[in-house]
Design an enzyme around this catalytic site. Sequence first.
Site, short mmCIF file in Angstrom:
data_model
loop_
_atom_site.label_atom_id
_atom_site.label_comp_id
_atom_site.label_asym_id
_atom_site.label_seq_id
_atom_site.Cartn_x
_atom_site.Cartn_y
_atom_site.Cartn_z
N CYS A 20 53.40 49.79 18.19
CA CYS A 20 53.36 48.39 17.77
C CYS A 20 54.17 47.54 18.75
O CYS A 20 54.78 48.04 19.69
CB CYS A 20 53.89 48.22 16.34
SG CYS A 20 55.64 48.61 16.18
N ASP A 442 39.36 22.16 48.96
CA ASP A 442 39.34 21.98 50.39
C ASP A 442 37.87 21.83 50.79
O ASP A 442 36.98 22.21 50.03
CB ASP A 442 39.97 23.20 51.07
CG ASP A 442 39.87 23.14 52.58
OD1 ASP A 442 40.21 22.10 53.15
OD2 ASP A 442 39.43 24.14 53.18
#
Length: 758
Positions: A20, A442
């Site tokens: 857990c 770009d």
Amino acid sequence: MPVTAPEPIEFSVGVEGMTCASCVNRVERFLRKAEGVASANVNLATERATVLVDPAVAGRAEVEAAIEAAGYDVRPERRHETGALTLDDADPDADLRAREMRELGVKALVSVVIALAIMALMLWPDLLGLPMTELNWLLLVPATFVQFWAGGVFLRASVRQARHRTVSMDTLVALGTMAAWGYSTAVTLAPSLVTDAGIEPMTYFDSSAMIIGLILAGRWMEARAKARASGAVAALVGLGARTARRVEGGTEIDVPVEDVHPGDLVRVRPGEKVPVDGVVVSGSSSVDESMLTGEPLPASRTAGDTVIGATVNGSGTLVVRATHVGRDAVLGQIVRMVREAQGTKAPIQRVADRVIDWFVPLVIALAAVTFAAWWLIGPEPLLTNALVSAISVLIIACPCAMGLATPTAVMVGTGRAADAGVLIRGGEALEAAGEIDVVVFDKTGTLTAGKPGLGAVRPLNGFAADEVVALAASAERGSEHPLASAIVSEAEGRGLALAEATDFEAVTGRGVRARVDGREVLVGNAGFLSAKGVDVTGLPPADPRTPATTVLVAVEGTAAGALDISDAIKPGAQEAVAELRGHGVEVHLLSGDSLATARAVAAAVGIEHVTAEVLPADKSAHIERLQAQGRRVAMVGDGINDAPALARADVGIAIGTGTDIALEASDITLVGGDPRLVGTAVRVSRGTLRVIRQNLGWAFGYNVILIPVAMGLLYPFFGLRLDPILAAAAMAFSSVSVVLNSLRLRRMPVSPGSAEDW
């Protein structure tokens, strides 16, 4: 000489015994406290710890010691005998997981069958004609077998954790089942303990056995679902070829792909997979690269071109010289990157981590309060009702779901993205990509093909067109800029004689100066030439409809002409921008090119926000200005000259093509360079974040609602209590449901241009 400190190294270690999120937190705490450990990340879904250590201080032995000090075991590591890419690269713990899964399945099945048999005998004691006191003796043996054989995993883990003064979900299960079994055993051995109080000697052997069986069945289903979640990496490994036809002298021989080494020649026949990364030595063909790049159209390959392993050859035959093989090839790097990404946690998991530290102790305290309340003010039989309610509280709590909420979704999401050629570096990058509201592109190599070609030549002041091209090419031969390559290629294509350039000087982002045949030649933009005293006002205008970059040429301070260099817009660029805008993302174009060229490209693809004539060093400042406005920014570039901007952005997205793929340069890499994959990255990231929030909402909501129900909240109003068996079933379902919800991401459409209707 100064001594250079060694670079930190990162590696992963398998951890056994974690069940857990509280286990995860404990292992992380112990690792981070260990000397020499810079960072540690433990993943419940992969059951591995990834650590960054200072090799001068710590190594694997110290990391393993810290894990064992936390109360957990270290998985033995598989040793690779060769550099070949195998299924061990997808999941090095696959064999161990398979064995554990079989054990879980057998124990769960046996426990449930025994529990059902016990339940039947308790419901219909007349089947054997025995009174309850004697029947309990008969049931004690199988119930005890289940408690300590099948349930031993919970008992051993809880005892080990108790020695280290910690608790986990195993503690809750052990306490609950041992309470039910212990009470039942006491009633069996000394029935007068309850009969003297007028209480029938009822036992809960069926509950303890069924709880163990259901929780183990839940873990088995959870393990199967986690194996499916990690299947994307195994699928990637499966793309690779298993054999290669190696060329040795005048003979050819089929060999396992791991026997091929860099420098070897391999023949790839029509329809075969390319076994290695390499360079085509002879032959020509079309190669289907869609499995790695997502590009549907085959790419033409001939002598001198690069090919990527795992792609499929078309109708021609190729002879390839191997450059990278196995784990060093592009496919191997992708597998490694996806595996590393699947082992990370998204920052949103910190919400659960803060709760987990006190969750299990709180549940134990609530169980004690529940027992006391039912014992003091509950209805008869007091002891039975108090015990059953406390057991239900212990069993219903589920920290597993909290621990699995994020990593399972990250595993499936990053794997699904990899299917489309989108490589996301980890949970942090995935979460950041899901929150961006601005994408900055770009231009060259991103929205355009990055392979400029010379178009119109506009001579001036008595210079001839070929003369202008020859002078510019002679000066640019020393430059590695793509525009320079286009000029030199055009000159060579025209058969022009090029002179040797001397005194070469390049000014980044502006142009070059060189001396050609004794004359000073300047090649660059208008600002560069003007700064050198050249009058550029009399140049003939370029065609405003053509997205071309104008390069000016001057000789001895006099303008000689202009060269229009155009770079074709990539297929899908317009579609990529449209999809991002459809996601509500603002799109910008950031370029070092002229404003006219940048605007022409922006208009062609549908971008409204344009910033041009920006030097590479200034792109980062532009990103920073957007961030100062509170925007979440992604920068899309080629990963080399855009590196400062990629690093500054909240998410750096590198366009990668062929074997030059920049896997380490950015948060996200787009294999193949299709700009539409930016939209895929956003779509997958947002979808994964949505699933993570659903998982966390379910995990928290489940506990907030059902723990009070287990305590008896509904009893005063409706006379209802939660049976421990139902509590065990609900707890198992909680963990499994989180994993199954994450698996829905496998159905997410990821092909370029897909709609976000998911």
